[in-house]
Write a protein that holds these residues in place. Sequence first.
Motif, PDB file in Angstrom:
ATOM      1  N   SER A  50      26.800  60.415  90.745  1.00  0.00           N
ATOM      2  CA  SER A  50      27.653  60.070  89.617  1.00  0.00           C
ATOM      3  C   SER A  50      29.021  59.563  90.083  1.00  0.00           C
ATOM      4  O   SER A  50      29.544  59.982  91.119  1.00  0.00           O
ATOM      5  CB  SER A  50      27.848  61.280  88.695  1.00  0.00           C
ATOM      6  OG  SER A  50      28.498  62.331  89.381  1.00  0.00           O
TER       7      SER A  50
ATOM      8  N   ARG B 208      17.617  52.635  82.769  1.00  0.00           N
ATOM      9  CA  ARG B 208      17.754  53.328  81.482  1.00  0.00           C
ATOM     10  C   ARG B 208      18.254  52.408  80.372  1.00  0.00           C
ATOM     11  O   ARG B 208      18.324  52.839  79.221  1.00  0.00           O
ATOM     12  CB  ARG B 208      18.672  54.563  81.568  1.00  0.00           C
ATOM     13  CG  ARG B 208      18.182  55.652  82.520  1.00  0.00           C
ATOM     14  CD  ARG B 208      19.024  56.905  82.356  1.00  0.00           C
ATOM     15  NE  ARG B 208      18.821  57.866  83.397  1.00  0.00           N
ATOM     16  CZ  ARG B 208      17.838  58.779  83.421  1.00  0.00           C
ATOM     17  NH1 ARG B 208      16.969  58.815  82.448  1.00  0.00           N
ATOM     18  NH2 ARG B 208      17.750  59.624  84.429  1.00  0.00           N
TER      19      ARG B 208
ATOM     20  N   TYR C 220      13.123  69.528  80.329  1.00  0.00           N
ATOM     21  CA  TYR C 220      14.309  69.074  79.617  1.00  0.00           C
ATOM     22  C   TYR C 220      14.053  69.323  78.137  1.00  0.00           C
ATOM     23  O   TYR C 220      13.031  68.871  77.597  1.00  0.00           O
ATOM     24  CB  TYR C 220      14.550  67.581  79.816  1.00  0.00           C
ATOM     25  CG  TYR C 220      15.065  67.165  81.162  1.00  0.00           C
ATOM     26  CD1 TYR C 220      16.387  67.396  81.532  1.00  0.00           C
ATOM     27  CD2 TYR C 220      14.245  66.505  82.060  1.00  0.00           C
ATOM     28  CE1 TYR C 220      16.868  66.986  82.759  1.00  0.00           C
ATOM     29  CE2 TYR C 220      14.715  66.089  83.296  1.00  0.00           C
ATOM     30  CZ  TYR C 220      16.028  66.332  83.639  1.00  0.00           C
ATOM     31  OH  TYR C 220      16.511  65.926  84.856  1.00  0.00           O
TER      32      TYR C 220
ATOM     33  N   THR D  99      24.766  63.340  79.906  1.00  0.00           N
ATOM     34  CA  THR D  99      24.353  62.565  81.072  1.00  0.00           C
ATOM     35  C   THR D  99      25.559  61.848  81.662  1.00  0.00           C
ATOM     36  O   THR D  99      26.259  61.113  80.968  1.00  0.00           O
ATOM     37  CB  THR D  99      23.274  61.541  80.694  1.00  0.00           C
ATOM     38  OG1 THR D  99      22.157  62.232  80.139  1.00  0.00           O
ATOM     39  CG2 THR D  99      22.815  60.763  81.923  1.00  0.00           C
TER      40      THR D  99
ATOM     41  N   GLN E  56      25.628  64.631  88.411  1.00  0.00           N
ATOM     42  CA  GLN E  56      26.244  65.012  87.152  1.00  0.00           C
ATOM     43  C   GLN E  56      27.767  65.130  87.303  1.00  0.00           C
ATOM     44  O   GLN E  56      28.474  64.156  87.180  1.00  0.00           O
ATOM     45  CB  GLN E  56      25.601  66.296  86.625  1.00  0.00           C
ATOM     46  CG  GLN E  56      24.227  66.062  85.989  1.00  0.00           C
ATOM     47  CD  GLN E  56      24.313  65.203  84.737  1.00  0.00           C
ATOM     48  OE1 GLN E  56      24.041  64.011  84.780  1.00  0.00           O
ATOM     49  NE2 GLN E  56      24.701  65.793  83.627  1.00  0.00           N
TER      50      GLN E  56
ATOM     51  N   SER F 199      16.074  60.194  78.165  1.00  0.00           N
ATOM     52  CA  SER F 199      17.434  60.624  78.485  1.00  0.00           C
ATOM     53  C   SER F 199      18.297  60.715  77.228  1.00  0.00           C
ATOM     54  O   SER F 199      19.094  61.642  77.065  1.00  0.00           O
ATOM     55  CB  SER F 199      18.046  59.644  79.493  1.00  0.00           C
ATOM     56  OG  SER F 199      19.245  60.125  79.982  1.00  0.00           O
TER      57      SER F 199
ATOM     58  N   THR G 210      22.317  68.839  82.152  1.00  0.00           N
ATOM     59  CA  THR G 210      22.240  67.416  81.807  1.00  0.00           C
ATOM     60  C   THR G 210      22.329  67.150  80.315  1.00  0.00           C
ATOM     61  O   THR G 210      21.931  66.086  79.855  1.00  0.00           O
ATOM     62  CB  THR G 210      20.926  66.810  82.333  1.00  0.00           C
ATOM     63  OG1 THR G 210      19.820  67.566  81.825  1.00  0.00           O
ATOM     64  CG2 THR G 210      20.897  66.787  83.850  1.00  0.00           C
TER      65      THR G 210
END
Length: 386
Positions: free
Chosen positions: A34, A178, A134, A166, A284, A230, A163
């Motif tokens: 990240s 994504r 998740y 995100t 993250q 996500s 998460t």
Amino acid sequence: MTDLSRRFVTTDDFARAARRKLPKIFADYIDGGSFSETTLRRNREGFDRYLLRQRVLHPLGPADLTTPLGTGTAALPFGPGPVGFMGLYHRDGDICVHRAATRADTPCVISTFSINGLATMKQAAGTVPDFQLYLDRDPEVNASYLDQCRATGVKRIFLTVDTAITSVRERDVRNGFRSVSRITPSLFLQFAARPAWSLSLLRGGFPEVELVAGRPEFGRGALAQAGNLSGRLDIDLTWDKVRQLRADWDGELIIKGISDPEDAARAAAEGMDGIVLSNHGGRQLDHGPATITRLKAVRAALGPDPMLFIDGGFRRGSDIVKAIALGADFVMMGRPFAWAVAAAGEPGVDHLIRLLATETAITLQLMGLTSIAELKAAGPEILLTE
């Protein structure tokens, strides 16, 4: 010496080979962290804080890497952790990794974002992996995940809790991971530049995430599903929902994504079977600490009984030895297994496991130890700090 033994001497060899084989969008997805990737770098640098004590003239026999884990044992103190979309890096890559782990008699955890589903993996390997969950914002979707776990005989669920928000992974932003839902001209050029990968993976059409097959709200094809999965994560994930999951799930429940001692103590108080000390591989919270540097304090807060898994930057057998000495029960490794399967398929994963087991065994013996049990008994006293 086999060809694999000459080509792949370390995990870094697998990483370099994987980058040569994969389209950039997937190589960067595996490797990236990240924002500034500071946490990603610290995960590796943190191991240098700890030095190994070398003891000599002790009786030495074959190193026993058997590791107690919950109510059972594992033949090794490490195994594959969950990596999303493993089946995009090599056709049926998630199956390859799980089969190799099964042969090695060590746990394997697959992601909610795995290409192949639990039933397919059980049929292919003869065993069912652990499942990393998740939570979706739709309770009905979550119930369907648990139903699939029960139907296939999953014994251990890893609930990921770090998460709900995100983070930004700048490599993915640049590549459109994504955010693209189909093969664009730019992606087509990337795929065309990797003909071996394209011919192997794309025969029969672009893969989908089997767990959400038949659900139009998730889209079609793994590229669309990556963004939709996500975007549907439950941002209101709290201890209340953890308690509800504990009530709904009869098997072992592990909380993945804890890195603070206070949260570890809360997990123990809430009756969790264990935790994974994890910063999501530096993907993250940026500018966080290396997981290995938090291990001793987290174990003290968690107490001796709950299982303590750890991930984050592990590449060597010496890394694994340091983690066990500091209080971990088991090391989960993500990127190395993704690199191995992308670089050399299922034989590559078998070879990676042998490499890491050999490194771990030699490290123990050079420290005057012959087993994981002796390492655990020695604890942090077997380490030095600068």
